[in-house]
Enzyme design. Structure first.
Site, PDB file in Angstrom:
ATOM      1  N   LYS A 176      24.004  47.657  34.806  1.00 28.63           N
ATOM      2  CA  LYS A 176      24.926  47.768  34.198  1.00 28.63           C
ATOM      3  C   LYS A 176      24.992  47.088  32.796  1.00 28.63           C
ATOM      4  O   LYS A 176      24.731  45.712  32.949  1.00 28.63           O
ATOM      5  CB  LYS A 176      26.167  47.145  35.193  1.00 28.63           C
ATOM      6  CG  LYS A 176      27.475  47.118  34.493  1.00 28.63           C
ATOM      7  CD  LYS A 176      28.398  46.327  35.180  1.00 28.63           C
ATOM      8  CE  LYS A 176      29.588  46.202  34.289  1.00 28.63           C
ATOM      9  NZ  LYS A 176      30.565  45.061  34.857  1.00 28.63           N
ATOM     10  N   GLY A 237      38.964  40.432  34.959  1.00 23.13           N
ATOM     11  CA  GLY A 237      39.725  39.179  35.682  1.00 23.13           C
ATOM     12  C   GLY A 237      41.309  39.126  35.661  1.00 23.13           C
ATOM     13  O   GLY A 237      41.916  38.165  36.050  1.00 23.13           O
ATOM     14  N   GLY A 264      39.846  44.697  35.791  1.00 25.34           N
ATOM     15  CA  GLY A 264      41.429  44.746  35.932  1.00 25.34           C
ATOM     16  C   GLY A 264      41.976  45.156  36.988  1.00 25.34           C
ATOM     17  O   GLY A 264      43.202  44.870  37.173  1.00 25.34           O
ATOM     18  N   ASN A 285      35.390  42.720  40.970  1.00 25.57           N
ATOM     19  CA  ASN A 285      34.935  41.157  41.603  1.00 25.57           C
ATOM     20  C   ASN A 285      35.910  40.130  41.858  1.00 25.57           C
ATOM     21  O   ASN A 285      36.309  39.802  42.991  1.00 25.57           O
ATOM     22  CB  ASN A 285      33.949  40.579  40.638  1.00 25.57           C
ATOM     23  CG  ASN A 285      33.200  39.340  41.078  1.00 25.57           C
ATOM     24  OD1 ASN A 285      32.492  38.928  40.261  1.00 25.57           O
ATOM     25  ND2 ASN A 285      33.737  38.747  42.109  1.00 25.57           N
ATOM     26  N   THR A 286      36.652  39.937  40.711  1.00 23.40           N
ATOM     27  CA  THR A 286      37.841  38.883  40.934  1.00 23.40           C
ATOM     28  C   THR A 286      38.922  39.130  41.891  1.00 23.40           C
ATOM     29  O   THR A 286      39.369  38.162  42.634  1.00 23.40           O
ATOM     30  CB  THR A 286      38.436  38.753  39.390  1.00 23.40           C
ATOM     31  OG1 THR A 286      37.651  38.260  38.554  1.00 23.40           O
ATOM     32  CG2 THR A 286      39.380  37.344  39.692  1.00 23.40           C
TER      33      THR A 286
END
Length: 333
Positions: A176, A237, A264, A285-286
């Site tokens: 990535k 994030g 996002g 992720n976040t």
């Protein structure tokens, strides 16, 4: 030269070995068995075995026994897997491995998410404490597909160095790419991203690329050879959700490679919206790592991606200006 393959005549313009034949047919030698003129061929001899005019081949593979035709057809119809860089996956959710309080929580959330691909950052080894726990101690790269990324890179040169090290460390070619523009917004620097992508592709990498939600730029990344484009929904994030669904939809409609929303997403409804727009998947992720209960949120994200995909496949009803009664008015008492 004419060869009989599974009872059908096939003509070839030049002599072939068995391996060359399999390559021309798109068959994986590890998954099939061959009988030539009623004699079984050893797999180790495929490359050295020339075929001759008139040879009769039976090429077989294993299938599950006992499955009725109707059930087999139903399973084939319901297969909604997706492919990137020639690799097939069932889960359309990709998760990251940062921001978790510990590796144990990270591994548990990954299990709850059902994801098959995890993004991993490349960082220096702590040489002062070689016994310190590592990600690979908790998330097995033989069980999950590691997707090395270039998180924290602000130039094409840094991104190239990072991914070349990743390939040397783990042999990973599917990567990535993200090249950031500034530390406040973490928006992609598309000029540097394009430069890095072109070089990586020439070097034999399969590049999934984080990009702006610009349909023109996304198409250009595809045209230079990126195997997937990953437009942001909102800043990394931020948890703001999809800010420009029109552009995401345009990217999906114009793409011939997988489109995955990256960055996002804040909650399950954001993931469902991304899938309802026709995206092939969502990377986050976040949203999971910083939830009060990461494991429960991971499960919610899994279900949201699945339900959003089903809604997209089903085709939503048309939006209307006025009411439309569910029950017919004819025969009303």
């Amino acid at each position: 030269m004419r060869i009989i393959i599974n009872g059908e005549n096939r003509d070839f313009s030049a002599p072939l070995t068995v391996s060359a034949l399999l390559e021309s047919l798109g068959l994986d030698a590890r998954k099939i068995a061959i009988e030539r003129n009623r004699e079984i061929l050893r797999r180790a001899a495929f490359a050295q075995t020339p075929l001759e005019d008139g040879d009769a081949l039976e090429i077989v593979h294993f299938i599950g026994g006992g499955m009725g035709a109707a059930l087999a057809d139903a399973r084939a119809e319901n297969d909604d897997s997706w492919t990137v860089a020639g690799r097939r996956f069932t889960s359309r959710l990709i998760v990251g491995t940062g921001k978790y309080k510990d590796y144990q929580t990270n591994a548990a959330a990954l299990g709850a998410s059902g994801a098959e691909i995890v993004t991993v950052a490349v960082r220096r080894v702590n040489v002062t404490d070689p016994a310190a726990p590592m990600l690979t101690d908790h998330i097995d790269p033989k069980t999950y597909v590691y997707l090395p990324n270039t998180a924290g890179c602000f130039t094409a040169e840094d991104a190239l160095r990072t991914l070349r090290l990743a390939r040397e460390a783990g042999g990973w070619d599917l990567v990535k790419l993200e090249v950031l523009g500034d530390p406040k917004t973490l928006y992609p620097n598309m000029v540097e991203t394009l430069a890095a992508a072109e070089t990586l592709i020439k070097d034999g990498f399969e590049v999934m690329v984080y990009c702006s939600d610009d349909p023109i730029m996304a198409k250009r990344l595809e045209d230079i050879g990126c195997c997937a484009v990953m437009p942001l929904a909102a800043p990394i994030g931020s948890g703001l959700g999809i800010q420009n669904p029109v552009n995401i939809r345009l990217i999906v409609e114009n793409a011939s490679v997988p489109v995955l929303v990256d960055a996002g997403v804040g909650t399950a409804s954001d993931a469902a919206v991304a899938m309802e727009l026709g995206c092939d998947g969502v990377l986050m992720n976040t949203a999971i790592a910083e939830a009060k209960d990461p494991i429960l949120m991971a499960r919610a994200m899994r279900l949201a991606v699945e339900s959003g995909r089903l809604a997209y496949r089903a085709g939503r009803m048309a939006k209307k200006m006025y009411a439309d009664p569910s029950s017919p008015l004819a025969g009303l008492i």
